[in-house]
Design a protein around this motif. Structure first.
Motif, PDB file in Angstrom:
ATOM      1  N   HIS A 346      12.960   6.751-101.165  1.00 48.40           N
ATOM      2  CA  HIS A 346      13.737   5.537-101.437  1.00 48.40           C
ATOM      3  C   HIS A 346      15.177   5.753-100.986  1.00 48.40           C
ATOM      4  CE1 HIS A 346      15.054   8.046-104.728  1.00 48.40           C
ATOM      5  NE2 HIS A 346      13.860   8.009-105.302  1.00 48.40           N
ATOM      6  N   CYS A 347      16.019   4.726-101.113  1.00 46.91           N
ATOM      7  CA  CYS A 347      17.445   4.831-100.794  1.00 46.91           C
ATOM      8  C   CYS A 347      18.047   5.991-101.584  1.00 46.91           C
ATOM      9  CB  CYS A 347      18.157   3.522-101.123  1.00 46.91           C
ATOM     10  SG  CYS A 347      19.969   3.606-101.027  1.00 46.91           S
ATOM     11  N   ARG A 348      18.931   6.763-100.944  1.00 42.53           N
ATOM     12  CA  ARG A 348      19.459   7.970-101.566  1.00 42.53           C
ATOM     13  C   ARG A 348      20.833   7.767-102.217  1.00 42.53           C
ATOM     14  NH1 ARG A 348      17.725  12.668 -99.872  1.00 42.53           N
ATOM     15  NH2 ARG A 348      18.718  13.364-101.808  1.00 42.53           N
ATOM     16  N   PHE A 349      21.242   6.518-102.435  1.00 38.02           N
ATOM     17  CA  PHE A 349      22.452   6.297-103.226  1.00 38.02           C
ATOM     18  C   PHE A 349      22.071   6.405-104.694  1.00 38.02           C
ATOM     19  CE2 PHE A 349      25.725   3.904-105.467  1.00 38.02           C
ATOM     20  CZ  PHE A 349      26.878   4.378-104.861  1.00 38.02           C
ATOM     21  N   PRO A 350      22.913   7.023-105.524  1.00 34.07           N
ATOM     22  CA  PRO A 350      22.567   7.214-106.939  1.00 34.07           C
ATOM     23  C   PRO A 350      22.129   5.925-107.618  1.00 34.07           C
ATOM     24  CG  PRO A 350      24.550   8.434-106.420  1.00 34.07           C
ATOM     25  CD  PRO A 350      24.220   7.615-105.204  1.00 34.07           C
ATOM     26  N   GLY A 351      20.923   5.957-108.184  1.00 26.09           N
ATOM     27  CA  GLY A 351      20.408   4.829-108.943  1.00 26.09           C
ATOM     28  C   GLY A 351      19.618   3.811-108.154  1.00 26.09           C
ATOM     29  N   GLY A 401      18.620  21.467 -98.618  1.00 16.57           N
ATOM     30  CA  GLY A 401      17.442  20.888 -99.251  1.00 16.57           C
ATOM     31  C   GLY A 401      17.460  19.378 -99.344  1.00 16.57           C
ATOM     32  N   GLY A 402      18.310  18.735 -98.561  1.00 16.37           N
ATOM     33  CA  GLY A 402      18.349  17.280 -98.578  1.00 16.37           C
ATOM     34  C   GLY A 402      19.080  16.691 -99.764  1.00 16.37           C
ATOM     35  N   VAL A 403      19.838  17.504-100.499  1.00 14.55           N
ATOM     36  CA  VAL A 403      20.607  17.008-101.648  1.00 14.55           C
ATOM     37  C   VAL A 403      21.859  16.300-101.135  1.00 14.55           C
ATOM     38  CG1 VAL A 403      21.905  17.671-103.709  1.00 14.55           C
ATOM     39  CG2 VAL A 403      19.744  18.820-103.160  1.00 14.55           C
ATOM     40  N   LEU A 404      22.116  15.094-101.631  1.00 12.73           N
ATOM     41  CA  LEU A 404      23.322  14.356-101.252  1.00 12.73           C
ATOM     42  C   LEU A 404      24.342  14.437-102.383  1.00 12.73           C
ATOM     43  CD1 LEU A 404      22.014  11.111 -99.502  1.00 12.73           C
ATOM     44  CD2 LEU A 404      22.448  13.367 -98.546  1.00 12.73           C
ATOM     45  N   GLU A 405      25.577  14.707-102.031  1.00 14.05           N
ATOM     46  CA  GLU A 405      26.667  14.737-103.009  1.00 14.05           C
ATOM     47  C   GLU A 405      27.629  13.599-102.683  1.00 14.05           C
ATOM     48  OE1 GLU A 405      28.851  18.434-104.780  1.00 14.05           O
ATOM     49  OE2 GLU A 405      30.075  17.694-103.099  1.00 14.05           O
ATOM     50  N   TRP A 406      27.631  12.580-103.538  1.00 17.55           N
ATOM     51  CA  TRP A 406      28.487  11.411-103.343  1.00 17.55           C
ATOM     52  C   TRP A 406      29.792  11.602-104.104  1.00 17.55           C
ATOM     53  CZ3 TRP A 406      27.323   7.086-100.350  1.00 17.55           C
ATOM     54  CH2 TRP A 406      26.017   7.029 -99.849  1.00 17.55           C
ATOM     55  N   GLU A 416      22.783  13.679-105.874  1.00 17.17           N
ATOM     56  CA  GLU A 416      21.546  12.930-105.672  1.00 17.17           C
ATOM     57  C   GLU A 416      20.508  13.882-105.087  1.00 17.17           C
ATOM     58  OE1 GLU A 416      18.673   9.921-105.202  1.00 17.17           O
ATOM     59  OE2 GLU A 416      20.413  10.154-106.513  1.00 17.17           O
ATOM     60  N   ASP A 417      19.721  14.486-105.977  1.00 17.84           N
ATOM     61  CA  ASP A 417      18.689  15.427-105.523  1.00 17.84           C
ATOM     62  C   ASP A 417      17.591  14.699-104.750  1.00 17.84           C
ATOM     63  OD1 ASP A 417      20.059  17.401-106.808  1.00 17.84           O
ATOM     64  OD2 ASP A 417      18.813  17.369-108.607  1.00 17.84           O
ATOM     65  N   ALA A 418      16.973  15.402-103.827  1.00 17.05           N
ATOM     66  CA  ALA A 418      15.821  14.835-103.125  1.00 17.05           C
ATOM     67  C   ALA A 418      14.708  14.605-104.134  1.00 17.05           C
ATOM     68  CB  ALA A 418      15.358  15.764-102.012  1.00 17.05           C
ATOM     69  N   PRO A 419      13.975  13.491-104.027  1.00 14.65           N
ATOM     70  CA  PRO A 419      12.889  13.221-104.975  1.00 14.65           C
ATOM     71  C   PRO A 419      11.839  14.325-104.961  1.00 14.65           C
ATOM     72  CG  PRO A 419      13.395  11.274-103.661  1.00 14.65           C
ATOM     73  CD  PRO A 419      14.128  12.427-103.045  1.00 14.65           C
ATOM     74  N   THR A 420      11.114  14.429-106.057  1.00 13.75           N
ATOM     75  CA  THR A 420      10.015  15.388-106.118  1.00 13.75           C
ATOM     76  C   THR A 420       9.017  15.066-105.015  1.00 13.75           C
ATOM     77  OG1 THR A 420      10.271  15.566-108.501  1.00 13.75           O
ATOM     78  CG2 THR A 420       8.190  16.343-107.558  1.00 13.75           C
ATOM     79  N   PRO A 421       8.694  16.017-104.137  1.00 18.05           N
ATOM     80  CA  PRO A 421       7.802  15.705-103.013  1.00 18.05           C
ATOM     81  C   PRO A 421       6.407  15.350-103.487  1.00 18.05           C
ATOM     82  CG  PRO A 421       8.170  18.073-103.156  1.00 18.05           C
ATOM     83  CD  PRO A 421       9.111  17.428-104.135  1.00 18.05           C
ATOM     84  N   ALA A 422       5.766  14.461-102.734  1.00 20.53           N
ATOM     85  CA  ALA A 422       4.395  14.075-103.072  1.00 20.53           C
ATOM     86  C   ALA A 422       3.425  15.231-102.833  1.00 20.53           C
ATOM     87  CB  ALA A 422       3.970  12.864-102.244  1.00 20.53           C
ATOM     88  N   VAL A 423       3.770  16.132-101.895  1.00 18.30           N
ATOM     89  CA  VAL A 423       2.932  17.292-101.582  1.00 18.30           C
ATOM     90  C   VAL A 423       3.826  18.522-101.517  1.00 18.30           C
ATOM     91  CG1 VAL A 423       1.380  18.365 -99.915  1.00 18.30           C
ATOM     92  CG2 VAL A 423       1.326  15.893-100.248  1.00 18.30           C
TER      93      VAL A 423
END
Length: 438
Positions: A346-351, A401-406, A416-423
């Motif tokens: 999903h969009c990686r802006f917080p919330g 690791g794809g973590v975004l810091e706003w 904004e941590d990367a979402p839990t991967p599906a796999v």
């Protein structure tokens, strides 16, 4: 205030914003305390009504009359209807008595009211003996994200904890599918269809694509049609009109090639983004799957989508030789785009929880300023937050690791941590004497 408005980057402007944020936080604490106090009072009113009818010969009617009487009394003080108060009394008892740990976390400022609502809405569908276990796991998840982000995850968590499989409950719920007509005002009515979520999502997506196609090609077609030249309908209006055309005539009335066998609007098909656990896909698990940005769907539908899609392919990410991780061009290759959709979800802006397929792939460090087209510099942003990154003082950097810091204009940071991967792939455990992996 005038100087602050004229110089949005100045110290006075930032001080003014800092004051507003502090006031909002203070007001939030006061409001939360008041809301919790009101819930407890309403729950106490419900317990009083129950006590009034607790003697041995009491019946359901007596209890209901006691509750109605108390609700009417409270309604006078709250300046609302007794029906509303009676409903809120029931909700308050469930929240206060059924999920006390969530209320305590709210009172301590660890979570907000939206989190509590999401916990109760998801947990109440479980047997009461599982509420405490669910509540503990849900609170931990809520502390890390906003209510709209966690709602879907909490629903899936509750579905997986339920003693009956999601597939069984979905089959039972699907038997209630229907279409209802609710008369409205001024010659308008609401046509409401209760359908499996993935079908409803697909209908909405196809209507939206068709509406956009009509609006986007107005300029090209207006020179040949007086009707199109004067068409000033909004997206919502076009979507509603296409919906009516498809049901009544089988084809959109404004398809500019409607006289041919396959106009562009008729060729548009719905898109949905579904995260299917491998165990569910193989049939080893019958739990719910995640319709990104929406809510859980049943495993049977998810398997059907996976089997019927023409673009199904396995996705592997090998740090040494796996998917393309960088390119010299600005355009993001399809393989990288698929990987990013799977990573971001999903969009990686917080919330924000707009599904990745509705978002734009953004260069965290602008390409025009030297940012490379590589996985460590790319992330999905919806149009709203993509524009905000470009045209406001909000800043973002991508960590490992794809973590975004706003960083906000006030200097506040939001991780904004990367979402839990599906796999997820983990190294296999080996013991001495095992053959080497291949």
């Amino acid at each position: 205030m005038t100087e602050a408005m004229e110089n949005p980057g100045g110290e006075e402007y930032l001080a003014t914003i800092a004051g507003i944020v502090a006031d909002v936080e203070d007001a939030g604490r006061v409001i939360a305390a008041g809301q919790i106090a009101e819930l407890r009072v309403l729950a106490a009113a419900g317990r009083l009504a129950e006590a009034q009818s607790a003697h041995a010969d009491a019946n359901v009617l007596l209890h209901d009359m006691a509750l109605r009487s108390i609700a009417a009394e409270v309604a006078g003080a709250m300046r609302t209807t007794d029906r509303t108060v009676q409903r809120r009394i029931g909700e308050a008892r469930v929240t206060i008595e059924g999920f006390p740990a969530a209320v305590a976390a709210w009172e301590a400022g660890r979570i907000v009211r939206g989190h509590v609502t999401a916990i109760v809405d998801a947990g109440v569908n479980l047997p009461a003996e599982l509420w405490a276990e669910f509540e503990a796991a849900a609170i931990e998840r809520c502390e890390r994200d906003t209510p709209n982000r966690v709602r879907g995850e909490l629903e899936i968590l509750a579905h997986r904890m339920h003693p009956r499989t999601f597939a069984e409950r979905h089959e039972e719920a699907a038997s209630g599918r229907c279409v209802r007509l609710i008369p409205g005002r001024d010659g308008m009515s609401d046509l409401i269809a209760t359908l499996p979520t993935v079908i409803a999502e697909g209908i909405q997506d196809r209507l939206t694509q068709q509406a956009r196609a009509i609006i986007d090609t107005r300029g090209e077609r207006s020179a040949t049609s007086d009707v199109i030249a004067t068409d000033a309908r909004s997206t919502d209006q076009v979507r509603a009109d296409v919906f009516a055309d498809l049901l009544l005539a089988g084809t959109p009335a404004l398809d500019d090639t409607r006289d041919t066998t396959a106009g562009p609007l008729g060729a548009i098909r719905a898109r949905v983004q579904v995260l299917v656990p491998a165990a569910t896909l193989s049939g080893a698990d019958d739990g719910p799957c995640d319709l990104a940005g929406r809510s859980p769907i049943d495993p049977g539908t998810a398997r059907l989508l996976a089997g019927d899609t023409g673009v199904w392919e396995r996705l592997f990410h090998d740090p040494a030789t796996g998917v393309t991780v960088s390119t010299d061009s600005y355009r993001v290759p399809s393989g990288m785009r698929r990987f990013l959709q799977a990573r971001d979800q999903h969009c990686r802006f917080p919330g924000c929880r707009v599904a990745a397929i509705r978002c734009e792939v953004d260069h965290t460090h602008d390409h025009a300023l030297g940012g490379r087209t590589e996985l460590s510099n790319l992330a999905h942003l919806c149009q709203r937050h993509h524009s905000m990154k470009q045209f406001t003082a909000w800043k973002v950097r991508q960590l490992q690791g794809g973590v975004l810091e706003w960083t906000s204009p006030l200097g506040r940071t939001y991780r904004e941590d990367a979402p839990t991967p599906a796999v997820a792939f983990t190294p296999a455990e080996t013991t001495p004497g095992d053959p080497a992996p291949f």
